[in-house]
Design a protein around this motif. Structure first.
Motif, mmCIF file in Angstrom:
data_model
loop_
_atom_site.group_PDB
_atom_site.id
_atom_site.type_symbol
_atom_site.label_atom_id
_atom_site.label_comp_id
_atom_site.label_asym_id
_atom_site.label_seq_id
_atom_site.Cartn_x
_atom_site.Cartn_y
_atom_site.Cartn_z
ATOM 1 N N THR A 73 -7.280 3.687 2.774
ATOM 2 C CA THR A 73 -5.886 3.550 3.051
ATOM 3 C C THR A 73 -5.025 4.298 2.107
ATOM 4 O O THR A 73 -3.934 5.163 2.369
ATOM 5 N N LEU A 74 -5.424 4.600 0.779
ATOM 6 C CA LEU A 74 -4.585 5.055 0.050
ATOM 7 C C LEU A 74 -4.434 6.659 0.137
ATOM 8 O O LEU A 74 -3.487 7.331 0.527
ATOM 9 N N CYS A 75 -5.788 7.199 0.553
ATOM 10 C CA CYS A 75 -5.784 8.579 0.896
ATOM 11 C C CYS A 75 -5.051 8.873 2.043
ATOM 12 O O CYS A 75 -4.269 9.940 2.313
ATOM 13 N N LYS A 76 -4.963 8.062 3.203
ATOM 14 C CA LYS A 76 -4.448 8.348 4.370
ATOM 15 C C LYS A 76 -2.802 8.660 4.132
ATOM 16 O O LYS A 76 -2.143 9.308 4.605
ATOM 17 N N ALA A 78 0.692 -1.223 -0.109
ATOM 18 C CA ALA A 78 0.001 0.022 0.215
ATOM 19 C C ALA A 78 0.876 1.261 -0.164
ATOM 20 O O ALA A 78 0.699 2.307 -0.673
ATOM 21 N N ALA A 79 1.846 1.313 0.770
ATOM 22 C CA ALA A 79 2.938 2.425 1.016
ATOM 23 C C ALA A 79 3.437 2.810 -0.446
ATOM 24 O O ALA A 79 3.525 3.991 -0.912
ATOM 25 N N SER A 80 3.769 1.731 -1.074
ATOM 26 C CA SER A 80 4.689 2.094 -2.447
ATOM 27 C C SER A 80 3.708 2.413 -3.535
ATOM 28 O O SER A 80 3.951 3.116 -4.215
ATOM 29 N N ALA A 81 2.404 1.631 -3.276
ATOM 30 C CA ALA A 81 1.350 2.323 -4.425
ATOM 31 C C ALA A 81 1.032 3.804 -4.182
ATOM 32 O O ALA A 81 0.775 4.376 -5.213
ATOM 33 N N GLY A 101 -5.983 -8.948 -5.875
ATOM 34 C CA GLY A 101 -4.992 -8.799 -4.696
ATOM 35 C C GLY A 101 -4.925 -7.431 -4.468
ATOM 36 O O GLY A 101 -4.056 -7.029 -3.332
ATOM 37 N N ARG A 102 -5.461 -6.393 -5.026
ATOM 38 C CA ARG A 102 -5.160 -4.946 -4.788
ATOM 39 C C ARG A 102 -3.733 -4.621 -5.219
ATOM 40 O O ARG A 102 -3.650 -3.424 -4.654
ATOM 41 N N ALA A 103 -3.077 -5.123 -5.889
ATOM 42 C CA ALA A 103 -1.756 -4.560 -6.424
ATOM 43 C C ALA A 103 -1.986 -3.930 -7.703
ATOM 44 O O ALA A 103 -2.990 -4.278 -8.335
ATOM 45 N N VAL A 104 -1.394 -3.147 -7.767
ATOM 46 C CA VAL A 104 -1.090 -2.054 -8.928
ATOM 47 C C VAL A 104 -0.585 -2.940 -10.301
ATOM 48 O O VAL A 104 0.359 -3.287 -10.101
ATOM 49 N N VAL A 105 -1.349 -2.822 -11.260
ATOM 50 C CA VAL A 105 -1.112 -3.311 -12.508
ATOM 51 C C VAL A 105 -0.973 -2.543 -13.727
ATOM 52 O O VAL A 105 -0.044 -2.888 -14.583
#
Length: 305
Positions: free
Chosen positions: A44-47, A3-6, A296-300
């Protein structure tokens, strides 16, 4: 991708946009919309984006608020349901028509006018046995805020066009909406929520956005199934942590009311900009970023629009 790196990836894309807008707009806060389905990790992204932007090395104090903050008070939701007894999509919070758009528009206008601090409501989703109500306490967007992130599951959705109900229903029938959802909720009811009710958000909300991030599944047609899985996973984690929460069956029933709008609007949002025309008050300065996720909510994939 974690999440942090995304969030860092998204920040690298939108930070130059924010700085350019601040320079153009005489320092008024920049408002960035973030749209993503339930359970996708948009909150979580916005936080994380708030932390990145507010860090000393970036120097752009940021805050986040949600469409959920602006649900109608419980009494108004009850009146709305009573006024639409045959439309279950308007029985309870969640869908277009259940937000206090006047308050949200007033809040966004105050931000655009740099009239800070500005008060933002807090919504207590546990009130009235889970039906929800506006909480007594508020939160504030303080002076010195440079960036405001507004997140919501239906942010950026475009309404059905058509002057008459019959035209909107026909347009609905031309879209890829599962027949079981149409049979369950009724084409007229879906067209009411996805037509006039949703159209009101364009002026009240979308016109106030400087930039936009669409955080979504790589395959929009898989979204109904995946959203149920994502929300089920979240609720299981909540039950494990707190000892209470919705059952798997409760989650599926809860999410089902949202599926007609996902089916109608998400795929369109992956191919069109939020703003109907480039002939808007900010010309070509508004920017839109699309971030596609796997299950899996990973950025593709990341795409500028």
């Amino acid at each position: 991708m974690q999440a942090a790196s995304a969030a860092q990836l998204v920040a690298r894309e939108i930070l130059p946009w924010a700085r350019a807008s601040l320079a153009r707009n005489a320092g008024r806060p920049v408002v960035i919309g973030v749209s993503g389905p339930q359970g996708s990790g948009k909150t979580t992204l916005c936080k994380s984006l708030v932390d990145i932007f507010s860090a000393e090395e970036v120097g752009l104090p940021a805050v986040a608020m949600s469409l959920d903050d602006f649900y109608l008070p419980h009494a108004d939701l009850m009146r709305l349901a009573a006024a639409h007894p045959s439309n279950p999509l308007l029985h309870g919070r969640g869908l277009p028509g259940t937000h206090d758009l006047a308050l949200l528009a007033h809040t966004l206008e105050a931000i655009h006018a740099a009239q800070l601090p500005v008060t933002v409501p807090v919504y207590d989703k546990a009130a009235y046995g889970g039906q929800g109500d506006r909480a007594a306490e508020n939160k504030s967007i303080p002076r010195g805020t440079r960036v405001v992130f507004l997140e919501g599951w239906m942010l950026g959705f475009r309404a059905l066009e058509g002057e008459t109900e019959a035209e909107r229903v026909q347009q609905l029938r031309n879209r890829v909406v599962p027949t079981d959802l149409v049979a369950e909720y009724g084409a007229d009811n879906i067209a009411e929520v996805a037509g006039p009710a949703l159209a009101a958000y364009a002026t009240a909300v979308h016109d106030h956005l400087d930039h936009f991030v669409h955080w979504t599944l790589e395959s929009p047609r898989d979204l109904p199934r995946v959203v149920v899985n994502w929300r089920t996973q979240q609720e299981r984690e909540l039950r494990a942590a707190r000892g209470t929460g919705m059952s798997d069956a409760d989650v599926e029933r809860f999410v089902r009311r949202y599926l007609p709008l996902y089916a109608l609007c998400v795929e369109r949002l992956t191919t069109e900009r939020v703003w109907a025309s480039r002939d808007d008050p900010q010309g070509d300065h508004r920017r839109q970023l699309q971030v596609r996720l796997d299950e899996g909510r990973a950025v593709v994939q990341v795409e500028r629009m």
